[in-house]
Design a protein around this motif. Sequence first.
Motif, PDB file in Angstrom:
ATOM      1  N   LEU A 106       0.825  -1.212  -0.013  1.00  0.00           N
ATOM      2  CA  LEU A 106       0.117   0.003   0.067  1.00  0.00           C
ATOM      3  C   LEU A 106       1.046   1.063  -0.026  1.00  0.00           C
ATOM      4  O   LEU A 106       0.395   2.423  -0.472  1.00  0.00           O
ATOM      5  CB  LEU A 106      -0.836  -0.127   1.144  1.00  0.00           C
ATOM      6  CG  LEU A 106      -2.119  -1.147   1.193  1.00  0.00           C
ATOM      7  CD1 LEU A 106      -2.671  -1.158   2.523  1.00  0.00           C
ATOM      8  CD2 LEU A 106      -3.156  -1.076   0.156  1.00  0.00           C
ATOM      9  N   MET A 107       2.157   1.093   0.576  1.00  0.00           N
ATOM     10  CA  MET A 107       2.684   2.295   0.747  1.00  0.00           C
ATOM     11  C   MET A 107       3.647   2.600  -0.697  1.00  0.00           C
ATOM     12  O   MET A 107       3.955   3.759  -1.021  1.00  0.00           O
ATOM     13  CB  MET A 107       3.655   2.361   1.889  1.00  0.00           C
ATOM     14  CG  MET A 107       3.376   2.576   3.171  1.00  0.00           C
ATOM     15  SD  MET A 107       2.800   4.405   3.357  1.00  0.00           S
ATOM     16  CE  MET A 107       2.716   4.624   5.173  1.00  0.00           C
ATOM     17  N   GLY A 108       4.101   1.430  -1.336  1.00  0.00           N
ATOM     18  CA  GLY A 108       4.839   1.659  -2.342  1.00  0.00           C
ATOM     19  C   GLY A 108       6.396   1.889  -1.991  1.00  0.00           C
ATOM     20  O   GLY A 108       6.821   1.805  -0.733  1.00  0.00           O
ATOM     21  N   THR A 109       7.104   2.509  -3.016  1.00  0.00           N
ATOM     22  CA  THR A 109       8.399   2.818  -3.003  1.00  0.00           C
ATOM     23  C   THR A 109       8.670   3.692  -1.784  1.00  0.00           C
ATOM     24  O   THR A 109       8.100   4.969  -1.988  1.00  0.00           O
ATOM     25  CB  THR A 109       9.348   3.084  -4.124  1.00  0.00           C
ATOM     26  OG1 THR A 109       8.797   2.312  -5.032  1.00  0.00           O
ATOM     27  CG2 THR A 109      10.855   3.412  -3.981  1.00  0.00           C
ATOM     28  N   PRO A 110       9.520   3.642  -0.732  1.00  0.00           N
ATOM     29  CA  PRO A 110       9.783   4.835   0.304  1.00  0.00           C
ATOM     30  C   PRO A 110      10.289   5.888  -0.103  1.00  0.00           C
ATOM     31  O   PRO A 110      11.398   5.668  -1.209  1.00  0.00           O
ATOM     32  CB  PRO A 110      10.766   4.045   1.272  1.00  0.00           C
ATOM     33  CG  PRO A 110      10.519   2.449   1.141  1.00  0.00           C
ATOM     34  CD  PRO A 110      10.073   2.367  -0.526  1.00  0.00           C
ATOM     35  N   PRO A 111       9.866   6.982  -0.023  1.00  0.00           N
ATOM     36  CA  PRO A 111      10.163   8.268  -0.189  1.00  0.00           C
ATOM     37  C   PRO A 111      11.484   8.647   0.226  1.00  0.00           C
ATOM     38  O   PRO A 111      12.456   9.296  -0.281  1.00  0.00           O
ATOM     39  CB  PRO A 111       9.363   9.318  -0.128  1.00  0.00           C
ATOM     40  CG  PRO A 111       8.616   8.650   0.810  1.00  0.00           C
ATOM     41  CD  PRO A 111       8.540   7.406   0.857  1.00  0.00           C
ATOM     42  N   ILE A 112      11.755   7.978   1.399  1.00  0.00           N
ATOM     43  CA  ILE A 112      13.050   8.354   2.010  1.00  0.00           C
ATOM     44  C   ILE A 112      13.822   7.066   2.187  1.00  0.00           C
ATOM     45  O   ILE A 112      13.587   6.122   2.929  1.00  0.00           O
ATOM     46  CB  ILE A 112      12.983   8.728   3.566  1.00  0.00           C
ATOM     47  CG1 ILE A 112      11.798   9.952   3.593  1.00  0.00           C
ATOM     48  CG2 ILE A 112      14.294   9.149   4.383  1.00  0.00           C
ATOM     49  CD1 ILE A 112      11.708  10.739   4.926  1.00  0.00           C
ATOM     50  N   ALA A 113      14.851   6.955   1.486  1.00  0.00           N
ATOM     51  CA  ALA A 113      15.878   5.782   1.246  1.00  0.00           C
ATOM     52  C   ALA A 113      16.591   5.342   2.559  1.00  0.00           C
ATOM     53  O   ALA A 113      16.641   6.132   3.448  1.00  0.00           O
ATOM     54  CB  ALA A 113      16.640   5.764  -0.006  1.00  0.00           C
ATOM     55  N   ALA A 114      17.194   4.150   2.500  1.00  0.00           N
ATOM     56  CA  ALA A 114      17.861   3.660   3.482  1.00  0.00           C
ATOM     57  C   ALA A 114      19.138   4.416   3.763  1.00  0.00           C
ATOM     58  O   ALA A 114      19.646   4.661   2.620  1.00  0.00           O
ATOM     59  CB  ALA A 114      18.194   2.122   3.655  1.00  0.00           C
ATOM     60  N   ASP A 115      19.887   4.528   4.933  1.00  0.00           N
ATOM     61  CA  ASP A 115      21.043   5.423   5.162  1.00  0.00           C
ATOM     62  C   ASP A 115      22.228   4.254   5.013  1.00  0.00           C
ATOM     63  O   ASP A 115      22.741   3.918   6.096  1.00  0.00           O
ATOM     64  CB  ASP A 115      20.908   6.098   6.371  1.00  0.00           C
ATOM     65  CG  ASP A 115      22.238   6.831   6.611  1.00  0.00           C
ATOM     66  OD1 ASP A 115      22.910   7.250   5.758  1.00  0.00           O
ATOM     67  OD2 ASP A 115      22.273   7.188   7.803  1.00  0.00           O
ATOM     68  N   ALA A 116      22.723   4.157   3.505  1.00  0.00           N
ATOM     69  CA  ALA A 116      23.761   3.263   3.880  1.00  0.00           C
ATOM     70  C   ALA A 116      23.848   2.045   4.731  1.00  0.00           C
ATOM     71  O   ALA A 116      24.901   1.703   5.068  1.00  0.00           O
ATOM     72  CB  ALA A 116      25.050   4.147   3.755  1.00  0.00           C
ATOM     73  N   GLY A 117      22.724   1.451   4.493  1.00  0.00           N
ATOM     74  CA  GLY A 117      22.720   0.130   5.431  1.00  0.00           C
ATOM     75  C   GLY A 117      22.670   0.461   7.032  1.00  0.00           C
ATOM     76  O   GLY A 117      22.498  -0.598   7.892  1.00  0.00           O
ATOM     77  N   ALA A 118      22.707   1.615   7.244  1.00  0.00           N
ATOM     78  CA  ALA A 118      22.444   1.780   8.768  1.00  0.00           C
ATOM     79  C   ALA A 118      21.402   2.074   9.406  1.00  0.00           C
ATOM     80  O   ALA A 118      20.972   2.002  10.687  1.00  0.00           O
ATOM     81  CB  ALA A 118      23.536   3.219   9.007  1.00  0.00           C
TER      82      ALA A 118
END
Length: 274
Positions: A239-251
Amino acid sequence: MHSTFVLCFLSVASLAIGCARDERAAPATELPGFDSGAPSIDRDTSTTNVDSGTTAVMDSSAPLDSATSTDATSPPDLGPPPDVTIIDRCAATYAAFGTQGLIAGGITSKAFAAAYNKEVATLAYPGPMLLAFKGVNGTDASKHKLRVGGLELFGGGPEVRFQGPTAEVSFEMGTGVTLKVPDQLASFKLHFANDIPVVAIRVTAAAGDCTELSVDSLMLLISESAKDIAFGGSTVGALMGTPPIAADAGAGPAIWPLELLGSDKKVTVGGGGP
């Protein structure tokens, strides 16, 4: 074992990413790109509605006779307007509000917002989240704390209580009982059939008479780790789709925003209060 907290900031216009890492809860900061001020309204004062068929012309040379200058249609003299009292604090030590009246919208994914609003409308209790603003009866900023968490009925209702984990963050109280929570980490869960975890919160609202919360924007950040949770006949991730705020380099995981707007009535917290 050390815990690393990551708070990602949202921007309405650009959804820019900003992250801060610390082993303690990050201090409150302002979100860029948001203007909480009320929009200005342009009013056209260049014209006046006049009925040309009944317009009367006053002879400015004629003296005014106090005995005849007021006719039956003139408004009575009511005297000066009464003083308006602005409440700057509440009588009780806390002001708690359910969230069933708050509608998902704004920058929330449209599919998730529709599912969220449908699920909330069917709840047998007043919202998936309980907001308890403590210290609203005074001006001591150190006592201005918002306790937030899932909501459930207490003793069958109508009183409520917290369900599951809660978070406590600071808020700022202004004139007319305005309540502002700057961006802060807040780990708790929205209470549905399958609870949805929240990682951060921001609130801009008012509770002028201390009985109703009027929300300009209540922003929650939901971690991508919730993607497989069943919700609204689907899953949070679908329902949310692609997150607009991406992961922070795996952190840290990617983030979805859930924005709520509207108003809701005061509730009473049972079992000794929040």
